[in-house]
Design an enzyme around this catalytic site. Structure first.
Site, short mmCIF file in Angstrom:
data_model
loop_
_atom_site.label_atom_id
_atom_site.label_comp_id
_atom_site.label_asym_id
_atom_site.label_seq_id
_atom_site.Cartn_x
_atom_site.Cartn_y
_atom_site.Cartn_z
N ARG A 23 -0.99 -17.00 3.66
CA ARG A 23 -1.01 -17.03 5.13
C ARG A 23 -1.84 -15.93 5.78
NH1 ARG A 23 5.24 -17.27 6.16
NH2 ARG A 23 5.30 -16.72 3.95
N GLY A 49 6.20 -5.30 -2.37
CA GLY A 49 4.87 -4.82 -1.98
C GLY A 49 4.51 -5.17 -0.55
N ASP A 50 5.20 -6.13 0.03
CA ASP A 50 4.88 -6.53 1.41
C ASP A 50 5.96 -6.10 2.40
OD1 ASP A 50 6.82 -8.28 0.62
OD2 ASP A 50 5.69 -10.11 1.05
N GLY A 65 17.30 -15.11 3.13
CA GLY A 65 18.51 -15.41 2.39
C GLY A 65 19.70 -14.87 3.20
N TYR A 109 -29.86 17.77 18.78
CA TYR A 109 -29.52 17.46 17.40
C TYR A 109 -29.68 18.71 16.55
CZ TYR A 109 -29.64 15.85 12.64
OH TYR A 109 -29.38 15.71 11.31
N ASN A 119 -35.32 18.05 10.69
CA ASN A 119 -34.88 18.47 9.35
C ASN A 119 -35.34 17.54 8.25
OD1 ASN A 119 -33.21 16.41 10.36
ND2 ASN A 119 -31.49 17.04 9.08
N TYR A 120 -36.00 16.46 8.61
CA TYR A 120 -36.27 15.40 7.63
C TYR A 120 -37.73 14.99 7.70
CZ TYR A 120 -35.33 10.87 5.31
OH TYR A 120 -35.31 9.79 4.46
C1 UD1 Z 1 13.02 -13.26 -0.63
C2 UD1 Z 1 14.53 -13.35 -0.96
C3 UD1 Z 1 15.32 -13.59 0.33
C4 UD1 Z 1 15.02 -12.51 1.33
C5 UD1 Z 1 13.51 -12.39 1.57
C6 UD1 Z 1 13.23 -11.18 2.42
C7 UD1 Z 1 14.72 -14.34 -3.21
C8 UD1 Z 1 14.98 -15.55 -3.97
N1 UD1 Z 1 14.75 -14.44 -1.88
O1 UD1 Z 1 12.64 -14.52 -0.17
O2 UD1 Z 1 16.71 -13.62 0.04
O3 UD1 Z 1 15.69 -12.78 2.56
O4 UD1 Z 1 12.81 -12.22 0.32
O5 UD1 Z 1 11.88 -11.13 2.77
O6 UD1 Z 1 14.49 -13.29 -3.78
N2 UD1 Z 1 7.11 -12.19 -5.63
C9 UD1 Z 1 6.60 -12.01 -6.88
N3 UD1 Z 1 6.63 -13.03 -7.76
C10 UD1 Z 1 7.18 -14.24 -7.47
C11 UD1 Z 1 7.71 -14.41 -6.17
C12 UD1 Z 1 7.67 -13.38 -5.28
O7 UD1 Z 1 6.09 -10.92 -7.20
O8 UD1 Z 1 7.19 -15.11 -8.34
C13 UD1 Z 1 7.07 -11.09 -4.67
C14 UD1 Z 1 6.21 -11.35 -3.48
O9 UD1 Z 1 4.89 -10.87 -3.67
C15 UD1 Z 1 6.90 -10.56 -2.38
C16 UD1 Z 1 8.37 -10.62 -2.79
O10 UD1 Z 1 8.37 -10.89 -4.17
O11 UD1 Z 1 6.50 -9.23 -2.35
C17 UD1 Z 1 9.18 -11.66 -2.02
O12 UD1 Z 1 8.67 -12.94 -2.28
P1 UD1 Z 1 8.75 -14.11 -1.24
O13 UD1 Z 1 8.21 -15.33 -1.86
O14 UD1 Z 1 8.16 -13.69 0.04
O15 UD1 Z 1 10.34 -14.27 -1.10
P2 UD1 Z 1 11.11 -15.02 0.04
O16 UD1 Z 1 11.09 -16.46 -0.23
O17 UD1 Z 1 10.64 -14.56 1.36
CA CA Z 2 8.76 -13.28 2.16
#
Ligand code: UD1
Ligand code: CA
Length: 454
Positions: A15, A101-102, A136, A363, A383-384
């Site tokens: 996105r 990470g986000d 969640g 300058y 200078n140049y």
């Molecule tokens: C997740 C949680 C949800 C919570 C929400 C908060 C689960 C099942 N759900 O949902 O309860 O409310 O975050 O934002 O955990 N990532 C990986 N590998 C994967 C999937 C995800 O590294 O296979 C990483 C993503 O890069 C990200 C984080 O995990 O940093 C969350 O993933 P995302 O898919 O956004 O989870 P949500 O569905 O939002």
């Molecule tokens: Ca998310």
């Protein structure tokens, strides 16, 4: 505390509509992931493991030289699967702390509280959201204990009305986490291995689940698109402004200041509107920064005033100096105490001595200028030569008239005077007046051309 951090960063970030991986999108000009890594580093953890997937090389390149473990998750089968990839880097006596990470704005204090609640079992970080859509939901039993996390897509109508949501951040003793991850099933709406299911596993095994509340939604907001990135940027900047205000800095408008680095400030510092700071900036006591200034990697000593629309980069400004309006100090510009540069003056790799002045349209590049020197309006250090750079040296108390070109390498002696309009290619001796001008002539009776009539 005996903790190790796992940062989940394998998601695509579709996105963002960007060629840059999501976790490298800039917040205050640093990648999202860098904010999280910096937070993790401040926890004094045994190790930090980043679970990566997309844009692997670019991501790893950016963090070269930092002490990180990397775990590849390919394909991405959910947050539980992601943590599983990091398990080889964790020790059984540690507490694993899972960060995203986000989710860049989470504070070390909050993560510490979370880890502290996970000494004997898992602990989750929750927050109350007016609009819980997409998150969640936290299911508690009548006694108030957390028993389950249900994802939006798996929730029934009643569960969807719950406002307490999962931030995603979780801590858990490693020896408990491992077996629970191994037992995860992907029998849910998204066909993924949910990290959140370890909560139900804990309850089934009779292990109490801790829950820590984050103070604000902003701190734990997840960033999926540019709109959320913009909201996070403002939240981050507000935090920087609050920090400066708390340290006693006067800000004309906390909403019109951007800090993309670190700023330290003495007492009674004033910062006007639309100022951008980057890198490491040090402001001494009583420093005043005018509106629309851009200042990066600079030290500005006590009592100096930077007037409107000035740009300062990799430069040193001494005490009681005056800069601008509309001045530009480029890398290795140095102003000694009491020096002044005015409008449309550019300095690069140049030292301007104590009390010396270059007030207009000038300058100064590759120059060493002594104390008490006056540089007249429109002076240029040439200078140049198109291939190499050469130095100009000007002694103490010299006076350079207006419109002078100093063709480097060249030296003007102490106390020398250079007449206006001169092009100086040979050294000008100390204490003397040096001039270089073609003789002025008047052609009497000369007339301007007139427009031809057809
Ligand atoms: C997740 C949680 C949800 C919570 C929400 C908060 C689960 C099942 N759900 O949902 O309860 O409310 O975050 O934002 O955990 N990532 C990986 N590998 C994967 C999937 C995800 O590294 O296979 C990483 C993503 O890069 C990200 C984080 O995990 O940093 C969350 O993933 P995302 O898919 O956004 O989870 P949500 O569905 O939002
Ligand atoms: Ca998310």
């Amino acid at each position: 505390m005996n903790i190790s951090v796992v940062i989940l960063a394998a998601g695509k970030g579709t996105r963002m509509h960007s060629r840059l991986p999501k976790v490298l999108q800039p917040l205050a000009s640093r990648p999202l992931l860098e904010h999280v890594v910096t937070t993790a580093e401040s926890l004094a953890a045994n190790s930090i493991c980043v679970v990566y997937g997309h844009g692997a090389e670019t991501v790893q390149e950016h963090f070269a030289g930092r002490d990180l473990n990397w775990a590849l998750q390919e394909p991405q089968l959910g947050t539980g699967h992601a943590v599983q990839q990091a398990m080889p880097h964790l020790k059984s006596d540690e507490i694993a702390v899972i960060l995203y990470g986000d989710v860049p704005l989470v504070r070390p204090e909050t993560v510490q509280r979370l880890a502290g609640a996970a000494t004997a079992g898992p602990a989750i970080l929750t927050v109350v959201e007016a609009d819980p859509t997409g998150y969640g939901r936290i299911i508690r039993n009548p006694e108030g204990a957390v028993v389950q996390i249900v994802e939006e897509k798996d929730a029934n109508d009643e569960q969807r009305r719950i406002n307490e949501v999962n931030t995603g951040l979780l801590a858990c003793p490693v020896h408990l986490l491992g077996p629970w991850l191994d037992a995860l099933k992907a029998d849910n709406a998204q066909g993924e291995y949910y990290l959140t299911d370890v909560v139900a596993s804990a309850v089934a095994d009779g292990v109490k689940v801790g829950a820590v509340r984050a103070d604000s939604g902003a701190e734990v907001m997840g960033i999926n698109d540019k709109a959320q990135l913009a909201v996070a940027e403002r939240a981050y900047q507000q935090r920087q402004a609050d920090r400066l205000l708390a340290a006693g800095v006067t800000l004309a408008d906390p909403a019109r200041l951007d800090v993309r680095g670190t700023v330290t400030a003495g007492s009674d510092v004033f910062v006007d509107v639309n100022v951008v700071f980057s890198g490491a900036v040090e402001l001494g006591d009583d420093v005043q920064i005018g509106p629309n200034c851009v200042i990066g990697n600079a030290k500005i000593a006590a009592g100096s005033v930077i007037h409107a629309n000035s740009v300062i980069e990799d430069a040193l400004v001494g005490r009681n100096c005056s800069v601008g309006p509309f001045a530009r100090l480029r890398p290795q510009a140095e102003m000694k105490d009491g020096a002044r540069v005015g409008n449309f003056v550019e300095m690069k790799k140049t030292t301007l001595g104590a009390g010396s002045k270059a007030n207009h349209l000038t300058y100064l590049g590759d120059a060493i200028i002594g104390d008490g020197v006056n540089i007249g309006c429109g002076t240029i250090t040439c200078n140049y030569d198109g291939a190499n750079k050469y130095q100009t040296i000007i002694g103490d108390n010299a006076f350079i008239g207006s419109g002078v070109e100093l063709v480097a390498p060249v030296e003007v002696g102490a106390g020398a005077t250079v007449g206006a309009g001169s092009t100086i290619g040979k050294d000008a001796p100390a204490g003397e007046l040096t001039l270089e001008r073609s003789r002025q002539r008047t052609i009497s009776g000369w007339q301007r051309p007139v427009k031809k009539k057809h």
